[in-house]
Design a protein around this motif. Sequence first.
Motif, short mmCIF file in Angstrom:
data_model
loop_
_atom_site.label_atom_id
_atom_site.label_comp_id
_atom_site.label_asym_id
_atom_site.label_seq_id
_atom_site.Cartn_x
_atom_site.Cartn_y
_atom_site.Cartn_z
N LEU A 146 23.08 -1.35 -3.11
CA LEU A 146 23.71 -0.20 -2.46
C LEU A 146 24.87 0.35 -3.29
O LEU A 146 25.10 1.55 -3.31
N HIS A 147 25.60 -0.52 -3.99
CA HIS A 147 26.71 -0.05 -4.82
C HIS A 147 26.20 0.86 -5.94
O HIS A 147 26.84 1.84 -6.29
N ASP A 148 25.01 0.56 -6.49
CA ASP A 148 24.42 1.44 -7.50
C ASP A 148 24.00 2.77 -6.88
O ASP A 148 24.17 3.83 -7.48
N ARG A 149 23.43 2.71 -5.70
CA ARG A 149 22.97 3.94 -5.03
C ARG A 149 24.16 4.84 -4.69
O ARG A 149 24.10 6.05 -4.89
N PHE A 150 25.25 4.26 -4.16
CA PHE A 150 26.43 5.06 -3.84
C PHE A 150 27.03 5.70 -5.08
O PHE A 150 27.49 6.83 -5.04
N ALA A 151 27.06 4.98 -6.18
CA ALA A 151 27.71 5.47 -7.40
C ALA A 151 26.77 6.27 -8.29
O ALA A 151 27.23 6.85 -9.28
N GLY A 152 25.49 6.31 -7.98
CA GLY A 152 24.55 7.05 -8.83
C GLY A 152 24.33 6.36 -10.16
O GLY A 152 24.28 7.01 -11.20
N THR A 153 24.22 5.03 -10.13
CA THR A 153 24.00 4.26 -11.36
C THR A 153 22.80 3.35 -11.20
O THR A 153 22.29 3.16 -10.10
N ARG A 154 22.36 2.80 -12.32
CA ARG A 154 21.35 1.75 -12.31
C ARG A 154 21.62 0.85 -13.49
O ARG A 154 22.33 1.22 -14.42
#
Length: 160
Positions: A146-154
């Motif tokens: 979820l932290h990647d999804r919120f920040a727009g990262t992978r």
Amino acid sequence: TPGRRAGRMAWPPPRSEQSEVHEENATVIARVLAVAIDLLLLAAIDAIVIYFTMQICGVTLEDLGILPKGPLLAFLLVQNGGYLVAFTAGGQTLGKMAAGIRVVPTESASLDLGRAFLRELMWFLLAVPAGLGFVTALFSRDYRGLHDRFAGTRVVRAAA
């Protein structure tokens, strides 16, 4: 003429554009390894800082309770948070380097400090409730938490 010929040459796109389409998502195991390395490194640095603080103050382990907790916790938060945000903005913490993975933005051209800060803040907030925010990384095809999804990262495997 040489100038005209050089103008018509098809240069390959920069490396980041070439690899963007073919980047393989990092595995959960690689991500856990990277986190473990980072946490061990930060714990060692924190222990050294606390040890030298105690030495400078002439405090023994028995007297540890007299150290002012607020400033010490604030310093450790800034030190650890600064490490994570600064290295994430560069794409890799030391743990990610060792695990051969890196953080990339999902849509924009660069991973700036704001996006890195948001990712690390969300990582911390989601780690507190028993790691529930990381469950999505286990069950999604792209292994994004979820932290990647919120920040727009992978997180992807780093190119050698």
